[in-house]
Design a protein around this motif. Structure first.
Motif, PDB file in Angstrom:
ATOM      1  N   GLY A  17       3.591   5.577  -5.949  1.00 55.52           N
ATOM      2  CA  GLY A  17       3.724   5.490  -7.399  1.00 55.52           C
ATOM      3  C   GLY A  17       4.724   4.462  -7.886  1.00 55.52           C
ATOM      4  O   GLY A  17       5.265   4.610  -8.973  1.00 55.52           O
ATOM      5  N   LEU A  72       0.796  -1.239   0.000  1.00 58.63           N
ATOM      6  CA  LEU A  72       0.000   0.000   0.000  1.00 58.63           C
ATOM      7  C   LEU A  72       0.832   1.294   0.000  1.00 58.63           C
ATOM      8  O   LEU A  72       0.615   2.170  -0.838  1.00 58.63           O
ATOM      9  CB  LEU A  72      -0.965  -0.030   1.194  1.00 58.63           C
ATOM     10  N   PRO A  73       1.820   1.451   0.894  1.00 58.88           N
ATOM     11  CA  PRO A  73       2.614   2.694   0.853  1.00 58.88           C
ATOM     12  C   PRO A  73       3.359   2.856  -0.468  1.00 58.88           C
ATOM     13  O   PRO A  73       3.528   3.969  -0.961  1.00 58.88           O
ATOM     14  CB  PRO A  73       3.605   2.537   2.013  1.00 58.88           C
ATOM     15  N   LEU A 102       2.358   1.670  -3.368  1.00 57.05           N
ATOM     16  CA  LEU A 102       1.339   2.034  -4.355  1.00 57.05           C
ATOM     17  C   LEU A 102       1.051   3.534  -4.289  1.00 57.05           C
ATOM     18  O   LEU A 102       0.981   4.222  -5.303  1.00 57.05           O
ATOM     19  CB  LEU A 102       0.081   1.211  -4.072  1.00 57.05           C
ATOM     20  N   LEU A 103       0.907   4.030  -3.040  1.00 59.76           N
ATOM     21  CA  LEU A 103       0.641   5.458  -2.862  1.00 59.76           C
ATOM     22  C   LEU A 103       1.797   6.298  -3.384  1.00 59.76           C
ATOM     23  O   LEU A 103       1.603   7.419  -3.859  1.00 59.76           O
ATOM     24  CB  LEU A 103       0.408   5.784  -1.375  1.00 59.76           C
TER      25      LEU A 103
END
Lengths: 227, 452
Positions: free
Chosen positions: A113, A107-108, A110-111
């Protein structure tokens, strides 16, 4: 990453009254130090951590973490700071229930990029390091408390932040698992040299890993010793 | 965050509560389908009217009268008849044959011919159908719209023949169009019954037996050709073409419309109206001016169609408003779903923000969810609306075909309509999701994380 607090106070409005959570706190934590913060419930431990994590703003005072002056950050800058500088581990794990262990760790990334392939590789590496390789496709509900907390730690380390904040990470775990989690945090500190601020009641179990102990009482630092 | 990650997260958000998402999608679909169908219907009305005008070459046609036609557009008839028109007081130019010849000699005029129209009944194969005769000059043989699909145009001015539509031939019992061409049929026209008229004039209405002084006059004619139903649009149901010379020879009452009956005035001899067919629509204004200089009055079908266009625009707007209400209800459904979604995922939003998600990322995830609902609903609505329109059209055309009426295109779908509905539903989705998405973006991290 150095942390410096100068005259930091935090007050919460409670109806017509104002409740102090922190009062004129001065604190300096040099880069790479492992600090254990303890105190009774309501003493201001979590508030201190939330302020250093830029999840809240001080009512008064100045907080500087490395190059970041936290009391002056915009909402966008706060988010960027949290993403790149701080890894946070919570008592209640705060994993996303609909995602697998791998998805939560990604998740981090993905955030931030990262491409799907890169983030998958990084998340798998972290889960393997945590000993959760065979549990990577499981959802949080299918994992034990200890496993969930290890996934949460892996997620906190995903973007390799210089600062690790752990807010009572063993509060929901049995003593055996709590001891393992504390050992894991100790190992992370030892191997990566990150600055670690650990809020816990398990002082005895955490003592072997820490060099400094701070005790809060009624929003003030009443004890700050090197051990 | 990458766009595909945002879309993935939005999709995951919608998949989480599938039943609710599907119900919301259904609402948008119904709204969009209603909008699509209504707009296509409005568009179909306009398209049919335009096709009819083009099929009858009315864009190229001017109608010339001795007196001004007392209305210029739909719904204007009553108003103008009550109004005192100073122009109508000046001496009228009678529409005699010499005037018709003069009109025909104006540069740019293909043909000028008296407007001769009358009702007719056609009998063949033991069947009878009703129609309306349009007398046409031989010059029309050059126009594409008057070229029969089967058979040919009239041989000469006095050719004892008619041209029908294929659907009329079918109703007359000719199973194949080729069978009809060259067949002899009987036509019945209304003529003045002079004996009855005399009885009426001298003996009064009572002695005449209360009947109108009209008798039915039969004639035998050949079917010279059949026009394609597609080219004729609605007119193919009743329109009968006859050479001008033949129509003049027939003993018949030559009025067709109530306008002719109401506004034919005493003291003006000659034809009630003359039609002027232009060689080129671009000559419209110059020919119109020349005719006006002759002291005659011109009604332009093209100008009348412009009036009609305004009416269609109003109809379109009314249909659009009805459709948009349906879509608005669906939009409220999306907004409600998104609001519920934000409340349910309150803690998750807090986690994302704690991990460093920007407010704009959170807002985009929720906006994308509502946009997906809007767009998917729009596309499904378009498909269902299109299917529904096809189904209705099929039903109507089966019904019409049984009565020998040519098929009609009730709904008209244009690429613009598809694009319009797509964009509109996307925008309504974004609009519906804007406020919930903003609320999601502004969630307080600590408040959200305390929600265990």
């Amino acid at each position: 990453m150095d942390i410096r607090l100068r005259g930091v106070s935090k007050y919460y409005p409670m109806g017509r009254a104002v409740v102090p959570a922190l009062r004129h706190v001065d604190l300096e934590v040099p880069s790479g130090q492992f600090v254990l913060i303890r105190g009774r419930s309501g003493s201001g431990k979590s508030t201190l951590l939330h302020l250093i994590a830029a999840m809240d703003r001080p009512t008064a005072g100045e907080i500087v973490v490395g190059p970041w002056k936290l009391d002056r950050l915009s909402v966008q800058e706060q988010a960027r700071y949290r993403r790149h500088t701080v890894g946070i581990v919570f008592q209640h794990f705060h994993l996303i229930p609909s995602m697998s262990a791998l998805g939560n760790v990604e998740l981090p990334l993905l955030l931030d990029g990262w491409s799907p392939r890169e983030r998958r590789r990084r998340a798998e590496m972290l889960l393997e390091w945590m000993g959760l390789w065979d549990r990577r496709t499981h959802r949080p509900v299918e994992l034990s408390g200890g496993e969930q907390q290890r996934v949460a730690i892996a997620r906190a380390l995903a973007l390799d932040p210089p600062l690790l904040l752990a807010d009572e990470p063993t509060g929901n775990l049995d003593s055996q698992t709590a001891s393992e989690i504390l050992a894991l945090i100790g190992r992370i500190h030892r191997e990566s040299g990150k600055t670690v601020l650990l809020v816990t009641h398990d002082v005895q179990q955490a003592a072997p890993f820490t060099r400094r102990l701070i005790r809060l009482q009624d929003g003030e630092i009443v004890e700050d010793v090197l051990v | 965050m990458y766009w595909y990650d945002l879309v993935q997260m939005a999709w995951n958000g919608l998949s989480r509560n599938r039943a609710r998402s599907l119900m919301t999608l259904l609402g948008v679909t119904i709204g969009a389908a209603a909008l699509v169908t209504l707009l296509a219907y409005g568009s179909g009305l306009q398209h049919n009217a335009r096709a009819q005008f083009e099929a009858l070459e009315l864009y190229n046609t001017l109608r010339v009268t001795s007196r001004p036609i007392p209305f210029s557009g739909p719904g204007d008839l009553l108003y103008r008849t009550l109004e005192k028109d100073s122009l109508s007081d000046r001496p009228a130019v009678a529409l005699t044959d010499s005037v018709v010849t003069a009109l025909g000699q104006i540069p740019g005029v293909l043909a000028a011919y008296p407007e001769i129209q009358f009702p007719v009944r056609i009998q063949a194969n033991g069947r009878e159908i009703a129609g309306g005769v349009d007398a046409v000059p031989m010059a029309f043989g050059r126009l594409r719209a008057y070229q029969p699909r089967w058979g040919r145009f009239f041989l000469h001015e006095a050719d004892t023949a008619i041209i029908l539509s294929t659907s009329m031939a079918q109703r007359l019992g000719f199973s194949r169009p080729e069978e009809a061409v060259g067949s002899s049929v009987q036509i019945l026209v209304a003529a003045i019954d002079w004996a009855a008229l005399q009885r009426m004039l001298f003996g009064g209405w009572y002695l005449s037996g209360g009947e109108l002084p009209i008798r039915i006059q039969p004639y035998r004619v050949q079917i010279r050709g059949l026009l394609d139903a597609d080219d004729q649009a609605f007119a193919g149901f009743f329109r009968v073409l006859m050479p001008l010379g033949l129509s003049r020879r027939l003993e018949t009452v030559t009025f067709f419309s109530t306008v002719d009956l109401l506004f034919r005035r005493a003291g003006v001899s000659g034809y009630s109206a003359v039609r002027v067919h232009l060689e080129d629509p671009r000559l419209h204004d110059s020919v119109r001016r020349r005719i006006a200089e002759m002291g005659l009055y011109v009604t332009s079908f093209r100008e009348q169609f412009a009036e009609l266009d305004r009416l269609f625009w109003l109809i379109d707007m009314a249909l659009f408003v009805i459709g948009i209400i349906a879509l608005l209800v669906a939009t409220i459904g999306i907004a409600n779903t998104m609001r519920m979604s934000v409340m349910e995922r309150f803690r998750e939003i807090g986690i994302l923000k704690a991990l460093g998600a920007y407010e704009r990322d959170i807002q985009r995830i929720f906006l994308l969810e509502s946009a997906l609902l809007g767009l998917a609903g729009g596309l499904l609505g378009w498909l269902i609306g299109w299917g529904l329109a096809e189904l209705i059209e099929l039903g109507v055309n089966v019904y019409l075909a049984r009565r020998g009426v040519p098929a009609v295109e009730l709904f008209y779908f244009t690429p613009g309509l598809i694009l319009f509905v797509g964009i509109l539903t996307l925008l309504t989705g974004l609009l519906a999701g804007w406020w919930p998405a903003r609320q999601a973006a502004r969630v307080d991290v600590l408040v959200a994380l305390r929600q265990v």
